[in-house]
Scaffold this active site. Structure first.
Site, PDB file in Angstrom:
ATOM      1  N   LYS A  44      -1.049  -7.515  -9.206  1.00  0.00           N
ATOM      2  CA  LYS A  44      -2.079  -7.540  -8.157  1.00  0.00           C
ATOM      3  C   LYS A  44      -1.707  -6.423  -7.170  1.00  0.00           C
ATOM      4  CE  LYS A  44      -3.178  -8.511  -4.415  1.00  0.00           C
ATOM      5  NZ  LYS A  44      -3.592  -7.464  -3.429  1.00  0.00           N
ATOM      6  N   GLU A  76       8.519  -4.237  13.525  1.00  0.00           N
ATOM      7  CA  GLU A  76       8.453  -3.165  12.532  1.00  0.00           C
ATOM      8  C   GLU A  76       7.192  -2.357  12.849  1.00  0.00           C
ATOM      9  OE1 GLU A  76       7.275  -4.070   8.437  1.00  0.00           O
ATOM     10  OE2 GLU A  76       8.642  -2.521   7.716  1.00  0.00           O
ATOM     11  N   GLU A 104      -5.029  -3.784  -2.261  1.00  0.00           N
ATOM     12  CA  GLU A 104      -6.462  -3.476  -2.333  1.00  0.00           C
ATOM     13  C   GLU A 104      -6.798  -2.173  -1.598  1.00  0.00           C
ATOM     14  OE1 GLU A 104      -4.861  -5.747  -0.714  1.00  0.00           O
ATOM     15  OE2 GLU A 104      -5.999  -6.694   0.911  1.00  0.00           O
ATOM     16  N   CYS A 121       9.477   1.555   3.658  1.00  0.00           N
ATOM     17  CA  CYS A 121      10.316   0.427   4.090  1.00  0.00           C
ATOM     18  C   CYS A 121      11.747   0.880   4.310  1.00  0.00           C
ATOM     19  CB  CYS A 121      10.267  -0.691   3.061  1.00  0.00           C
ATOM     20  SG  CYS A 121      11.037  -0.205   1.530  1.00  0.00           S
ATOM     21  N   PHE A 167       0.809  -1.231   0.000  1.00  0.00           N
ATOM     22  CA  PHE A 167       0.000   0.000   0.000  1.00  0.00           C
ATOM     23  C   PHE A 167       0.837   1.275   0.000  1.00  0.00           C
ATOM     24  CE2 PHE A 167       0.791  -0.152   4.597  1.00  0.00           C
ATOM     25  CZ  PHE A 167       1.013   1.188   4.870  1.00  0.00           C
ATOM     26  N   SER A 182       4.991  -7.053   3.595  1.00  0.00           N
ATOM     27  CA  SER A 182       5.496  -7.346   4.937  1.00  0.00           C
ATOM     28  C   SER A 182       6.265  -8.672   4.952  1.00  0.00           C
ATOM     29  CB  SER A 182       4.321  -7.402   5.909  1.00  0.00           C
ATOM     30  OG  SER A 182       3.415  -8.388   5.474  1.00  0.00           O
TER      31      SER A 182
HETATM   32  P1  NAD Z   1       1.227  -6.624   3.087  1.00  0.00           P
HETATM   33  O1  NAD Z   1       2.230  -7.716   3.202  1.00  0.00           O
HETATM   34  O2  NAD Z   1       0.092  -6.606   4.036  1.00  0.00           O
HETATM   35  O3  NAD Z   1       0.574  -6.621   1.616  1.00  0.00           O
HETATM   36  C1  NAD Z   1       1.351  -6.614   0.461  1.00  0.00           C
HETATM   37  C2  NAD Z   1       0.573  -7.284  -0.664  1.00  0.00           C
HETATM   38  O4  NAD Z   1       0.319  -8.645  -0.316  1.00  0.00           O
HETATM   39  C3  NAD Z   1      -0.780  -6.655  -0.936  1.00  0.00           C
HETATM   40  O5  NAD Z   1      -1.013  -6.649  -2.318  1.00  0.00           O
HETATM   41  C4  NAD Z   1      -1.760  -7.567  -0.202  1.00  0.00           C
HETATM   42  O6  NAD Z   1      -3.023  -7.619  -0.815  1.00  0.00           O
HETATM   43  C5  NAD Z   1      -1.076  -8.913  -0.295  1.00  0.00           C
HETATM   44  N1  NAD Z   1      -1.319  -9.756   0.880  1.00  0.00           N
HETATM   45  C6  NAD Z   1      -1.504  -9.347   2.164  1.00  0.00           C
HETATM   46  N2  NAD Z   1      -1.683 -10.417   2.967  1.00  0.00           N
HETATM   47  C7  NAD Z   1      -1.592 -11.509   2.188  1.00  0.00           C
HETATM   48  C8  NAD Z   1      -1.680 -12.900   2.434  1.00  0.00           C
HETATM   49  N3  NAD Z   1      -1.885 -13.382   3.662  1.00  0.00           N
HETATM   50  N4  NAD Z   1      -1.543 -13.758   1.397  1.00  0.00           N
HETATM   51  C9  NAD Z   1      -1.319 -13.285   0.164  1.00  0.00           C
HETATM   52  N5  NAD Z   1      -1.230 -11.972  -0.140  1.00  0.00           N
HETATM   53  C10 NAD Z   1      -1.366 -11.094   0.862  1.00  0.00           C
HETATM   54  O7  NAD Z   1       2.050  -5.251   3.129  1.00  0.00           O
HETATM   55  P2  NAD Z   1       1.472  -3.778   3.153  1.00  0.00           P
HETATM   56  O8  NAD Z   1       0.863  -3.546   4.490  1.00  0.00           O
HETATM   57  O9  NAD Z   1       0.681  -3.507   1.938  1.00  0.00           O
HETATM   58  O10 NAD Z   1       2.825  -2.940   3.021  1.00  0.00           O
HETATM   59  C11 NAD Z   1       3.628  -2.591   4.122  1.00  0.00           C
HETATM   60  C12 NAD Z   1       4.764  -3.589   4.282  1.00  0.00           C
HETATM   61  O11 NAD Z   1       5.509  -3.660   3.074  1.00  0.00           O
HETATM   62  C13 NAD Z   1       5.773  -3.166   5.350  1.00  0.00           C
HETATM   63  O12 NAD Z   1       6.147  -4.306   6.062  1.00  0.00           O
HETATM   64  C14 NAD Z   1       6.923  -2.603   4.542  1.00  0.00           C
HETATM   65  O13 NAD Z   1       8.180  -2.653   5.188  1.00  0.00           O
HETATM   66  C15 NAD Z   1       6.894  -3.489   3.343  1.00  0.00           C
HETATM   67  N6  NAD Z   1       7.541  -2.859   2.208  1.00  0.00           N
HETATM   68  C16 NAD Z   1       8.744  -3.341   1.834  1.00  0.00           C
HETATM   69  C17 NAD Z   1       9.405  -2.757   0.783  1.00  0.00           C
HETATM   70  C18 NAD Z   1      10.746  -3.274   0.359  1.00  0.00           C
HETATM   71  O14 NAD Z   1      11.194  -2.850  -0.684  1.00  0.00           O
HETATM   72  N7  NAD Z   1      11.385  -4.154   1.090  1.00  0.00           N
HETATM   73  C19 NAD Z   1       8.828  -1.684   0.087  1.00  0.00           C
HETATM   74  C20 NAD Z   1       7.574  -1.236   0.482  1.00  0.00           C
HETATM   75  C21 NAD Z   1       6.941  -1.836   1.552  1.00  0.00           C
END
Ligand code: NAD
Length: 504
Positions: free
Chosen positions: A181, A389, A184, A289, A157, A234
């Site tokens: 994808k 985090e 959302e 991140c 997000f 995450s």
């Molecule tokens: P998230 O892991 O909740 O979601 C990321 C994506 O995965 C979304 O598209 C979501 O719909 C999908 N998703 C969520 N739960 C899922 C599941 N159980 N099974 C399958 N798909 C699932 O992350 P977020 O809250 O959208 O983003 C924040 C996180 O992303 C933080 O932890 C941040 O550090 C990390 N992040 C990392 C980087 C990097 O480059 N390392 C960059 C940006 C964000």
């Protein structure tokens, strides 16, 4: 509290084979304006059949797209570059509205995404292979790189335009077809980008979007026609995606969460270090991140540094992203805001000092998901605010006695995304670069996100997979090598030889 529904609520749909496609799943999610706490959109969630339709469209487009000359594929990237550039403000408006970040920050996001399209414009050069003439008598050997087929991207997000651009520009330029994808929570920018990709002349089916949640992701992970998955999100989800994807025979790069430490040595310029800690700790409300979440203050630097940080925090204007005077917007959801605020409470209970309490910020009284910038002092490893985090505007200061103690703390941390050192001593900075077990290091630079012609990626629990994202490693990820050994002998010299081929 009743949820307000804004006028002109937008319906966000899939994008398959060059057109919007309505979902028949009957499942959907609300898109919120985090600054107002109101509903501004409705996003349709894909079922398995809809994911299959997007993958089928991508598969059907692959043969023609991979056969398209390199310079033609590059031409589409040049056009896309120009279109994104022209629509910077439109994209930034969507980002700010759905994510809550300030418009200035959203424009920065677009600029960093655009860099990746610029990099992909050089694809003819990037895909040059190697050629060895006369590897044996009359034999030449050469290496080429070819696209994988249908590849998928799953994005978070916090960067709804930049992270998709990290992936799609290189993936498509390399000759793959792509299924995105998006998160959302912030689906709007992806559809806007899809329209630009189409206008840029990328054929229908080369770029597709399935909106949705875990159902869509799980289907992408098991779909036999999806060759590779790029994921950013995450750490728990990244780990699961990597494990499932690789078990299903896919190439996976899964970037996870972070806990980025900024080490401030006693010789550092206090004002510069404080400016950097505040900018990198509270920019985008800490939802980056690469945000700094821990300041390791060595020795006597701690007290003046904390004073300087506190002075700067007092001036930060918290407010809606579309208000030009706001420097820090809201968090993404109310639940997330409350979770982040909970770390201030737990830190206090565990013995840390709450030097600035963001829960007292005036913006907390509105319906938006705001939390003021918070500063925790005397934080120790083992406290929840240190181990987790937080992903919000909470900066922890850990007081350490020596450089060695600080580096050990960074290296013991399970995450290894970014880190920074602030010092005026070049030798100390060089030693830090050598010692530290983190993928991206800043020397007097608090957010060392590599430019697009290097690659982005952390170590340890911040990245699962072998290749970092975008840049040269991105091109490697989206292609596979093939080595050709060739000769054109006089047929008259041909004979049977059962020996193992060797250089003659
Ligand atoms: P998230 O892991 O909740 O979601 C990321 C994506 O995965 C979304 O598209 C979501 O719909 C999908 N998703 C969520 N739960 C899922 C599941 N159980 N099974 C399958 N798909 C699932 O992350 P977020 O809250 O959208 O983003 C924040 C996180 O992303 C933080 O932890 C941040 O550090 C990390 N992040 C990392 C980087 C990097 O480059 N390392 C960059 C940006 C964000």
């Amino acid at each position: 509290m009743a949820t307000v529904i804004a006028e002109n609520v937008q319906q966000v749909q899939h994008w398959i084979a060059g057109s919007s496609v309505a979902s028949k799943s009957g499942r959907s999610g609300k898109v919120m304006d985090p600054a107002m706490g109101s509903v501004i959109g409705n996003v349709e969630f894909a079922n398995v059949d809809e994911v299959d339709a997007a993958v089928a469209a991508a598969k059907a487009a692959f043969a023609e797209w991979r056969a398209t000359p390199l310079s033609r594929r590059a031409e589409t990237m040049f056009k896309l570059r120009s279109l994104v550039d022209t629509h910077r403000n439109d994209i930034a408006q969507i980002l700010s509205r759905e994510n809550g970040k300030t418009l200035a920050d959203a424009l920065g996001e677009v600029a960093r995404g655009l860099e990746n399209v610029e990099f992909a414009c050089g694809i003819p050069n990037l895909l040059k292979g190697g050629y060895s003439e006369q590897s044996s008598r009359g034999v030449d050997v050469y290496q080429i790189r070819q696209p994988l087929g249908v590849v998928a991207g799953i994005t978070p997000f916090n960067f709804p335009a930049m992270v998709p651009l990290w992936m799609l520009a290189n993936a498509i330029a390399c000759g793959n077809t792509f299924v995105l994808k998006p998160s959302e929570k912030v689906p709007g920018a992806s559809v806007f980008l899809a329209q630009l990709v189409k206008q840029a002349g990328v054929p229908d089916g080369v770029f597709n979007i399935v909106q949705g949640d875990k159902v869509a992701v799980d289907r992408l992970l098991e779909h036999p026609d999806v060759r590779a998955i790029s994921f950013v999100g995450s750490t728990p989800v990244a780990r699961a995606i990597y494990e499932t994807g690789t078990r299903n025979g896919k190439r996976v790069q899964a970037l996870g969460g972070a806990k980025n430490h900024m080490l401030v040595l006693p010789d550092a310029d206090i004002n510069m270090a404080a400016d950097a800690a505040v900018s990198a700790g509270y920019g985008a409300a800490g939802e980056r991140c690469m945000a700094i979440s821990v300041v390791l203050a060595v020795g006597a630097v701690a007290d003046p540094l904390i004073d300087a940080i506190r002075t700067r925090i007092a001036k930060i204007k918290v407010g809606p992203g579309n208000d030009a005077s706001s420097e820090m917007g809201p968090l993404i959801t109310r639940e997330h805001r409350d979770r982040v605020a909970g770390y201030i409470e737990s830190a206090q209970a565990e013995g840390a000092t709450v030097t600035v309490d963001g829960r007292k910020d005036a913006a907390m009284k509105t319906d938006g998901y705001f939390l003021g910038p918070s500063l925790l002092d005397n934080v120790k490893p083992g406290m929840r605010c240190y181990t987790d985090e937080i992903f919000g505007p909470v900066l922890s200061v850990v007081r350490v006695n020596t450089y060695a103690e600080a580096v050990k703390m960074i290296n013991d941390n399970p995450y290894g995304n970014g880190t920074a050192i602030f010092t005026q001593n070049g030798g100390a900075a060089r030693q830090f670069q050598f010692d530290v077990e983190v993928g991206m290091v800043g020397v007097n630079v608090p957010i060392p996100v590599p430019v697009s012609y290097y690659s982005f990626g952390g170590w340890k629990s911040s990245l699962f997979g072998d290749l970092h994202m975008y840049g040269p490693e991105g091109v490697q990820f989206y292609t596979r090598g093939k080595v050709v050994t060739s000769r054109w002998p006089d047929p008259g010299s041909s004979k049977v030889d059962l020996g193992f081929p060797q250089v003659r």
